[in-house]
Each structure stands twice: as structure tokens, then as C-alpha cells.
Write a protein that holds these residues in place. Structure first.
Motif, short mmCIF file in Angstrom:
data_model
loop_
_atom_site.label_atom_id
_atom_site.label_comp_id
_atom_site.label_asym_id
_atom_site.label_seq_id
_atom_site.Cartn_x
_atom_site.Cartn_y
_atom_site.Cartn_z
N ALA A 81 -2.33 -13.54 -3.58
CA ALA A 81 -1.71 -14.78 -4.24
C ALA A 81 -2.24 -14.89 -5.66
O ALA A 81 -1.80 -15.88 -6.17
CB ALA A 81 -2.20 -15.92 -3.44
N ARG A 82 -3.01 -14.16 -6.25
CA ARG A 82 -3.42 -14.19 -7.54
C ARG A 82 -3.36 -13.02 -8.44
O ARG A 82 -3.21 -11.70 -7.76
CB ARG A 82 -4.83 -14.35 -7.24
N PRO A 83 -3.62 -12.97 -9.54
CA PRO A 83 -3.51 -11.58 -10.22
C PRO A 83 -4.79 -10.91 -9.91
O PRO A 83 -5.84 -11.31 -10.03
CB PRO A 83 -3.66 -12.00 -11.63
N ALA A 84 -4.52 -9.67 -9.15
CA ALA A 84 -5.69 -8.88 -8.62
C ALA A 84 -6.96 -8.66 -9.50
O ALA A 84 -8.00 -9.09 -8.94
CB ALA A 84 -5.04 -7.69 -7.93
N VAL A 85 -6.65 -8.09 -10.63
CA VAL A 85 -7.83 -7.64 -11.47
C VAL A 85 -8.69 -8.91 -11.76
O VAL A 85 -9.99 -9.12 -11.57
CB VAL A 85 -7.57 -6.87 -12.47
N ALA A 86 -7.94 -10.01 -12.21
CA ALA A 86 -8.79 -11.08 -12.67
C ALA A 86 -9.67 -11.88 -11.40
O ALA A 86 -10.45 -12.25 -11.80
CB ALA A 86 -7.53 -12.07 -13.28
N ALA A 87 -8.68 -11.80 -10.36
CA ALA A 87 -9.52 -12.57 -9.30
C ALA A 87 -10.82 -11.49 -8.70
O ALA A 87 -11.67 -12.19 -8.52
CB ALA A 87 -8.42 -12.66 -7.90
N LYS A 89 -12.49 -9.68 -10.62
CA LYS A 89 -13.47 -9.76 -11.75
C LYS A 89 -14.36 -11.42 -11.68
O LYS A 89 -15.41 -11.38 -11.92
CB LYS A 89 -12.94 -9.57 -13.15
N ALA A 90 -13.37 -12.23 -11.37
CA ALA A 90 -14.01 -13.65 -11.07
C ALA A 90 -15.17 -13.62 -9.93
O ALA A 90 -16.13 -14.35 -10.08
CB ALA A 90 -12.91 -14.64 -10.94
N ASP A 91 -14.67 -13.10 -8.88
CA ASP A 91 -15.33 -13.17 -7.71
C ASP A 91 -16.79 -12.36 -8.11
O ASP A 91 -17.79 -12.99 -7.66
CB ASP A 91 -14.81 -12.68 -6.54
N LEU A 92 -16.64 -11.28 -8.80
CA LEU A 92 -17.82 -10.53 -9.22
C LEU A 92 -18.77 -11.33 -10.15
O LEU A 92 -20.13 -11.39 -9.94
CB LEU A 92 -17.47 -9.17 -9.61
N ALA A 93 -18.39 -11.91 -11.14
CA ALA A 93 -18.86 -12.83 -11.85
C ALA A 93 -19.70 -13.81 -11.21
O ALA A 93 -20.80 -14.24 -11.60
CB ALA A 93 -18.05 -13.23 -12.98
N LEU A 94 -18.95 -14.32 -10.19
CA LEU A 94 -19.79 -15.64 -9.50
C LEU A 94 -20.88 -15.13 -8.57
O LEU A 94 -21.67 -15.72 -8.51
CB LEU A 94 -18.79 -16.42 -8.52
N PRO A 105 -7.21 -7.91 -22.69
CA PRO A 105 -5.85 -8.04 -22.75
C PRO A 105 -4.73 -6.87 -22.53
O PRO A 105 -5.36 -6.05 -22.63
CB PRO A 105 -5.58 -8.47 -24.19
N PRO A 106 -3.65 -7.23 -22.07
CA PRO A 106 -2.86 -8.45 -22.16
C PRO A 106 -3.13 -9.24 -20.64
O PRO A 106 -2.66 -10.21 -20.74
CB PRO A 106 -1.64 -7.95 -22.10
N LEU A 107 -3.97 -8.62 -20.13
CA LEU A 107 -4.59 -9.66 -18.78
C LEU A 107 -5.31 -10.76 -19.29
O LEU A 107 -5.83 -10.97 -20.32
CB LEU A 107 -5.26 -8.72 -17.98
N VAL A 108 -5.06 -11.69 -18.41
CA VAL A 108 -5.90 -13.12 -18.73
C VAL A 108 -6.91 -13.56 -17.66
O VAL A 108 -6.54 -13.39 -16.33
CB VAL A 108 -4.54 -14.17 -18.77
N ASP A 109 -8.01 -13.82 -17.79
CA ASP A 109 -9.12 -14.11 -16.94
C ASP A 109 -8.36 -15.28 -16.05
O ASP A 109 -7.67 -16.32 -16.60
CB ASP A 109 -10.34 -14.94 -17.53
N LEU A 110 -8.86 -15.59 -14.72
CA LEU A 110 -8.33 -16.85 -14.14
C LEU A 110 -9.32 -17.67 -14.41
O LEU A 110 -10.30 -17.87 -14.90
CB LEU A 110 -8.97 -16.45 -12.60
N PRO A 111 -8.62 -19.02 -14.27
CA PRO A 111 -9.23 -20.26 -14.77
C PRO A 111 -10.50 -20.40 -13.73
O PRO A 111 -10.40 -19.93 -12.47
CB PRO A 111 -8.26 -21.55 -14.38
N ALA A 112 -11.63 -20.85 -14.16
CA ALA A 112 -12.99 -21.02 -13.46
C ALA A 112 -12.64 -21.74 -12.12
O ALA A 112 -13.18 -20.96 -11.30
CB ALA A 112 -13.91 -21.89 -14.21
N ALA A 113 -11.89 -22.63 -12.03
CA ALA A 113 -11.72 -23.50 -10.72
C ALA A 113 -11.00 -22.08 -9.56
O ALA A 113 -11.37 -22.22 -8.47
CB ALA A 113 -10.75 -24.57 -10.77
N ASP A 114 -9.93 -21.51 -10.30
CA ASP A 114 -9.34 -20.65 -9.33
C ASP A 114 -10.08 -19.47 -8.94
O ASP A 114 -10.06 -18.90 -7.86
CB ASP A 114 -7.87 -19.87 -10.24
N GLY A 115 -10.99 -18.99 -9.97
CA GLY A 115 -12.01 -17.93 -9.45
C GLY A 115 -12.86 -18.37 -8.24
O GLY A 115 -13.25 -17.81 -7.42
#
Length: 136
Positions: A81-87, A89-94, A105-115
Motif C-alpha cells: 500500500a506504500r512505496p516499498a523502498v521508502a517504507a 527505509k522509514a521502518d529501519l530508520a525508526l 532521487p527520483p524516489l521520495v521519503d515517506l512523510p514521517a507520520a506514514d513511516g
């Protein structure tokens, strides 16, 4: 992965001397039942424990294997349901901290709330499956 379960299973049966892996989380139990070697997937980076549970339960009762595969399928749906790579990476960062988990780029990070929502959803799925929400 072609995401074609039938073709993967047919290949496993035709080439039993090869260790054939699936690239699709939702096919893991079918691949193992056919004699496949496992799966190499994006979700394994953050919920490898769910894949391991399918692996461990593949040789047990059908209900155990189905339950394990269902938890993995649910986690995959959350990822899909999300851009896979950004999701991922967001989980790993958290979980691991640091400021090096950004996509390029050209990928975009997930907004913090979505991560956070993604990471929390994976934790809930793991907890419902009786696994450690911290995953590591």
C-alpha cells in the motif's frame, strides 16, 4: 520473480537439483511445499521473522502453515500500500535510528507520520502472530 506461482512451482518440480527461491512473500508456503528453497523478498529486510515462521511451520500441520502465511500476507499487503523502498527505509530508520535511511532521487521519503504508521502496522502484525514487535 515473475510473481507467477504456477510457473515457479513448475520450475521447482522440473529442476529438483536446483535451489529455487521465490521473490514473492505470498508464495512462500506454496514454494516450500513444492520443494523450493525459500524466498528472497523486500519484506525479509524488516520482518524476516514472519518469513522464518512460515519456513518453520511449512513441515507442520496445514493450519499452522496457513496461519503463518496469513500473517506474512497481511504484512505484504501493508507494504504494497506504500512505496516499498521508502517504507522499508522509514521502518529501519525508526527502529535503528540515524539519519542515513533516506531514499535517493527520483524516489521520495515517506512523510514521517506514514513511516510511523507503517512501522506500527508491522509491529501489530508481528504481535498478533505472537512475535517480538521489536524484530531484532
Amino acid at each position: 520473480s515473475t510473481a507467477d506461482r504456477t510457473a515457479t512451482v513448475d520450475r521447482i518440480r522440473a529442476l529438483p537439483e536446483l535451489a529455487i527461491f521465490s521473490g514473492t512473500d505470498t508464495d512462500l508456503s506454496a514454494v516450500l511445499a513444492a520443494g523450493g528453497a525459500g524466498a528472497i523478498t523486500a519484506l525479509a529486510s524488516v520482518r524476516g521473522d514472519l518469513l522464518r515462521r512460515v519456513w518453520d511451520r511449512a513441515a507442520t500441520t496445514a493450519d499452522d502453515a496457513r496461519t503463518a502465511q496469513a500473517a506474512l500476507d497481511t504484512a505484504r499487503a501493508v507494504l504494497d500500500a506504500r512505496p516499498a523502498v521508502a517504507a522499508l527505509k522509514a521502518d529501519l530508520a525508526l527502529r535503528l535510528g540515524g539519519d542515513t535511511w533516506h531514499v535517493r532521487p527520483p524516489l521520495v521519503d515517506l512523510p514521517a507520520a506514514d513511516g510511523r504508521a507503517f512501522s506500527q502496522a508491522l509491529a501489530r502484525i508481528g504481535a498478533a502472530a505472537g512475535m517480538d514487535a521489536r524484530r531484532g
